[in-house]
Structure formats: structure tokens, C-alpha cells
Design a protein around this motif. Structure first.
Motif, PDB file in Angstrom:
ATOM      1  N   PHE A  69      87.344   1.102  45.424  1.00  0.00           N
ATOM      2  CA  PHE A  69      86.508   1.681  44.391  1.00  0.00           C
ATOM      3  C   PHE A  69      87.293   1.925  43.098  1.00  0.00           C
ATOM      4  O   PHE A  69      86.741   1.825  42.009  1.00  0.00           O
ATOM      5  CB  PHE A  69      85.854   2.969  44.872  1.00  0.00           C
ATOM      6  CG  PHE A  69      84.780   2.732  45.899  1.00  0.00           C
ATOM      7  CD1 PHE A  69      83.740   1.864  45.649  1.00  0.00           C
ATOM      8  CD2 PHE A  69      84.804   3.392  47.109  1.00  0.00           C
ATOM      9  CE1 PHE A  69      82.746   1.639  46.582  1.00  0.00           C
ATOM     10  CE2 PHE A  69      83.816   3.178  48.054  1.00  0.00           C
ATOM     11  CZ  PHE A  69      82.782   2.304  47.792  1.00  0.00           C
ATOM     12  N   ASP A  70      88.575   2.262  43.211  1.00  0.00           N
ATOM     13  CA  ASP A  70      89.395   2.412  42.005  1.00  0.00           C
ATOM     14  C   ASP A  70      89.541   1.074  41.285  1.00  0.00           C
ATOM     15  O   ASP A  70      89.472   1.017  40.055  1.00  0.00           O
ATOM     16  CB  ASP A  70      90.774   2.971  42.356  1.00  0.00           C
ATOM     17  CG  ASP A  70      90.733   4.457  42.675  1.00  0.00           C
ATOM     18  OD1 ASP A  70      89.754   5.125  42.280  1.00  0.00           O
ATOM     19  OD2 ASP A  70      91.679   4.940  43.317  1.00  0.00           O
ATOM     20  N   ALA A  71      89.738   0.014  42.031  1.00  0.00           N
ATOM     21  CA  ALA A  71      89.843  -1.314  41.412  1.00  0.00           C
ATOM     22  C   ALA A  71      88.519  -1.709  40.753  1.00  0.00           C
ATOM     23  O   ALA A  71      88.512  -2.271  39.653  1.00  0.00           O
ATOM     24  CB  ALA A  71      90.236  -2.346  42.463  1.00  0.00           C
ATOM     25  N   ALA A  72      87.417  -1.409  41.388  1.00  0.00           N
ATOM     26  CA  ALA A  72      86.106  -1.724  40.807  1.00  0.00           C
ATOM     27  C   ALA A  72      85.832  -0.897  39.559  1.00  0.00           C
ATOM     28  O   ALA A  72      85.189  -1.361  38.627  1.00  0.00           O
ATOM     29  CB  ALA A  72      85.006  -1.505  41.842  1.00  0.00           C
ATOM     30  N   ALA A  73      86.334   0.326  39.520  1.00  0.00           N
ATOM     31  CA  ALA A  73      86.120   1.190  38.361  1.00  0.00           C
ATOM     32  C   ALA A  73      86.884   0.681  37.135  1.00  0.00           C
ATOM     33  O   ALA A  73      86.468   0.914  36.010  1.00  0.00           O
ATOM     34  CB  ALA A  73      86.538   2.619  38.685  1.00  0.00           C
ATOM     35  N   HIS A  74      88.003  -0.006  37.371  1.00  0.00           N
ATOM     36  CA  HIS A  74      88.811  -0.499  36.263  1.00  0.00           C
ATOM     37  C   HIS A  74      88.442  -1.922  35.822  1.00  0.00           C
ATOM     38  O   HIS A  74      88.988  -2.417  34.845  1.00  0.00           O
ATOM     39  CB  HIS A  74      90.295  -0.439  36.628  1.00  0.00           C
ATOM     40  CG  HIS A  74      90.820   0.962  36.657  1.00  0.00           C
ATOM     41  ND1 HIS A  74      90.881   1.682  37.833  1.00  0.00           N
ATOM     42  CD2 HIS A  74      91.258   1.781  35.677  1.00  0.00           C
ATOM     43  CE1 HIS A  74      91.371   2.876  37.565  1.00  0.00           C
ATOM     44  NE2 HIS A  74      91.591   2.965  36.261  1.00  0.00           N
ATOM     45  N   LEU A  75      87.518  -2.573  36.495  1.00  0.00           N
ATOM     46  CA  LEU A  75      87.127  -3.920  36.137  1.00  0.00           C
ATOM     47  C   LEU A  75      86.609  -4.057  34.701  1.00  0.00           C
ATOM     48  O   LEU A  75      86.976  -5.013  34.017  1.00  0.00           O
ATOM     49  CB  LEU A  75      86.087  -4.459  37.116  1.00  0.00           C
ATOM     50  CG  LEU A  75      86.628  -5.022  38.413  1.00  0.00           C
ATOM     51  CD1 LEU A  75      85.471  -5.429  39.320  1.00  0.00           C
ATOM     52  CD2 LEU A  75      87.529  -6.200  38.166  1.00  0.00           C
ATOM     53  N   PRO A  76      85.790  -3.139  34.197  1.00  0.00           N
ATOM     54  CA  PRO A  76      85.320  -3.297  32.814  1.00  0.00           C
ATOM     55  C   PRO A  76      86.430  -3.172  31.769  1.00  0.00           C
ATOM     56  O   PRO A  76      86.279  -3.628  30.655  1.00  0.00           O
ATOM     57  CB  PRO A  76      84.301  -2.171  32.634  1.00  0.00           C
ATOM     58  CG  PRO A  76      83.895  -1.786  33.998  1.00  0.00           C
ATOM     59  CD  PRO A  76      85.087  -2.046  34.863  1.00  0.00           C
ATOM     60  N   LEU A  77      87.548  -2.572  32.137  1.00  0.00           N
ATOM     61  CA  LEU A  77      88.635  -2.359  31.187  1.00  0.00           C
ATOM     62  C   LEU A  77      89.637  -3.499  31.147  1.00  0.00           C
ATOM     63  O   LEU A  77      90.480  -3.543  30.269  1.00  0.00           O
ATOM     64  CB  LEU A  77      89.360  -1.046  31.517  1.00  0.00           C
ATOM     65  CG  LEU A  77      88.454   0.193  31.584  1.00  0.00           C
ATOM     66  CD1 LEU A  77      89.251   1.400  32.038  1.00  0.00           C
ATOM     67  CD2 LEU A  77      87.809   0.447  30.243  1.00  0.00           C
TER      68      LEU A  77
END
Length: 49
Positions: A38-46
Motif C-alpha cells: 500500500f505504501d508503494a501504491a500511495a507513491h505511484l502518482p508521485l
């Protein structure tokens, strides 16, 4: 079986079904092993391509 008893049964079983689904999704979301995913998915837009 009357309409009132059938409606009460449907309401109760529907409530228990949705509470169970909510509990399962909450457990999945807050399970420690899934944190990195979930941390990796949260940083995808950045991430810049």
C-alpha cells in the motif's frame, strides 16, 4: 412465513453480510504484511516517468 418475518430475516442477514465484508476488507487493509504494497501504491502518482 409472513412478510414481516421475511423482511426481518433479510435485513438481519444483509447486515451481518455487510459487517463481515467490512471486517474482512479492514483486516486486509491493516494487515502488517500488506503495508509495503500500500505504501508503494500511495507513491505511484508521485513517480515521474
Amino acid at each position: 412465513m409472513t412478510y414481516e418475518s421475511a423482511a426481518a430475516f433479510a435485513q438481519t442477514s444483509g447486515l451481518l453480510y455487510f459487517v463481515g465484508i467490512f471486517a474482512a476488507v479492514s483486516l486486509y487493509a491493516f494487515w502488517p504484511r500488506n503495508r509495503s504494497r500500500f505504501d508503494a501504491a500511495a507513491h505511484l502518482p508521485l513517480i515521474e516517468d
